[in-house]
Enzyme design. Structure first.
Site, PDB file in Angstrom:
ATOM      1  N   LYS A  84      -7.580  52.197  10.907  1.00 46.42           N
ATOM      2  CA  LYS A  84      -7.639  53.665  10.866  1.00 46.42           C
ATOM      3  C   LYS A  84      -8.972  54.170  11.384  1.00 46.42           C
ATOM      4  O   LYS A  84      -9.999  53.490  11.372  1.00 46.42           O
ATOM      5  CB  LYS A  84      -7.384  54.182   9.452  1.00 46.42           C
ATOM      6  CG  LYS A  84      -8.372  53.715   8.375  1.00 46.42           C
ATOM      7  CD  LYS A  84      -9.685  54.490   8.323  1.00 46.42           C
ATOM      8  CE  LYS A  84     -10.604  54.033   7.214  1.00 46.42           C
ATOM      9  NZ  LYS A  84     -11.961  54.637   7.278  1.00 46.42           N
ATOM     10  N   ALA A 140     -15.882  44.992   7.415  1.00 47.87           N
ATOM     11  CA  ALA A 140     -16.826  46.018   6.946  1.00 47.87           C
ATOM     12  C   ALA A 140     -17.224  46.951   8.079  1.00 47.87           C
ATOM     13  O   ALA A 140     -18.377  47.325   8.228  1.00 47.87           O
ATOM     14  CB  ALA A 140     -18.069  45.361   6.327  1.00 47.87           C
ATOM     15  N   GLY A 189      -9.903  47.357   7.491  1.00 45.72           N
ATOM     16  CA  GLY A 189      -9.203  46.123   7.816  1.00 45.72           C
ATOM     17  C   GLY A 189      -8.699  45.401   6.585  1.00 45.72           C
ATOM     18  O   GLY A 189      -7.557  44.917   6.551  1.00 45.72           O
ATOM     19  N   ASP A 204      -8.217  53.153   0.220  1.00 46.70           N
ATOM     20  CA  ASP A 204      -7.737  53.120   1.602  1.00 46.70           C
ATOM     21  C   ASP A 204      -6.444  52.329   1.778  1.00 46.70           C
ATOM     22  O   ASP A 204      -5.878  52.307   2.871  1.00 46.70           O
ATOM     23  CB  ASP A 204      -8.797  52.495   2.521  1.00 46.70           C
ATOM     24  CG  ASP A 204      -9.936  53.460   2.849  1.00 46.70           C
ATOM     25  OD1 ASP A 204      -9.778  54.667   2.604  1.00 46.70           O
ATOM     26  OD2 ASP A 204     -10.981  52.994   3.344  1.00 46.70           O
TER      27      ASP A 204
END
Length: 331
Positions: free
Chosen positions: A34, A125, A130, A165
């Site tokens: 994203k 990170a 991810g 997320d």
């Protein structure tokens, strides 16, 4: 949280004498990374978390999770192996994908284990979620492998327990997030947007470290005391509805960008190079350090990628498009 349907356990033979889990032995699922088109953070609450308003866009940088049924000897365990670009990613029980499989098993009563393999493409990170994509893909893959048949809403409930997320990769496309970013509303978007991603040369950034720096900067200015996050500007939603890439570029915003740049000053130069090479706008993605440059067409994308590569400031670049769909089974 919605009630989750329990899969009968070994002691339920009276009601289910021929208990089986899913019929598949291997399930492969893809999940997208994203970009945050908009991110506004309010003052932290009593729990220490910042309320957010954010606009996620799923882009074609894809994580792949393969879930396999286990042999009898390994029955009941959750194992993980990692392929490609996985330096610094734990392969033990702390990995978000392993935690996702365990959470689904615990919530549904499954006693079978699973062998997970993750092929990574999203930087670790890097501000592109991810690990969250891996967790979302694992929930989807194990839901099929084990035949637990949870609904999309039930999977999203579990995803939210794993991290703010994690629900978005299940949905994909473009969405507005509130709360910690996990309260999602789909956002109408027309057209396709092209991005050049610049991956940091010196590893990732810790999201908690970026938020701490954000708080330090805000405290210095005394500008966030009691503040709520800003709402998504109407100019942005209008641009997305009308396929207006230039209008979208003008409204890209990230409250965490200043904090990320203060920790990695070279990010400012990376963004400047991208814009000088023709990008409509460059912005830090999420907590960084990945930089996302919105470009008008494929020709400019090539020019921007070359300029970034020549700068020596980035490890690699990728040309991606969005929005793309959320998790999907493949193969």
């Amino acid at each position: 949280m919605n009630h989750l349907r329990a899969v009968p356990g070994a002691d339920d033979t009276a009601s289910c004498p021929t208990r089986t889990y899913g019929s598949a032995t291997t399930v492969r699922v893809e999940a997208p990374g994203k970009i945050n088109l908009f991110l506004s953070a309010g003052a932290p609450g009593a729990d220490g978390y910042h309320p957010l308003t954010t606009v996620f866009q799923a882009v074609r940088l894809i994580e792949t999770v393969t879930a396999r049924s286990q042999s009898h000897a390994a029955h009941g365990s959750i194992t993980l192996s990692l392929e490609k670009n996985a330096d610094g990613v734990p392969a033990d029980s702390s990995n978000l994908a392993v935690r996702a499989a365990r959470l689904l098993a615990d919530a549904t009563g499954v006693t079978d284990g699973v062998d997970l393999t993750i092929r990574k493409r999203i930087p670790v990170a890097g501000g592109m979620a991810g690990g969250s994509a891996d967790a979302a893909a694992t929930l989807t893959a194990c839901n099929v492998l084990w035949g637990t048949e949870l609904s999309p809403d039930e999977l999203r409930d579990l995803a939210a327990q794993l991290g703010a997320d994690v629900p978005f990769p299940l949905m994909g496309a473009t969405a507005v997030g509130h709360g910690r970013g996990d309260q999602l509303t789909p956002l109408m978007t027309r057209g396709r947007y092209l991005w050049v991603l610049a991956f940091a040369a010196h590893g990732g950034l810790s999201t908690p470290a970026v938020f701490r720096r954000f708080d330090e900067l805000v405290e210095t200015r005394a500008s966030l005391a009691g503040a709520a996050p800003a709402e998504v500007p109407e100019r942005m939603t209008s641009a997305l509805r009308t396929r207006d890439a230039r209008g979208l570029a003008a409204t890209l915003h990230n409250d965490l960008q200043e904090a990320a740049v203060s920790l990695r000053p070279e990010l400012a130069e990376v963004m400047a190079i991208a814009e000088s090479a023709g990008a409509l706008r460059a912005i830090v993605s999420g907590s960084g350090p990945t930089v996302a440059a919105l470009v008008p067409d494929a020709r400019v994308a090539t020019h921007v990628a070359r300029a970034l590569a020549a700068s020596g400031l980035v490890r690699d670049t990728a040309r991606v498009d969005g929005p793309v769909a959320g998790v999907r089974m493949v193969g």
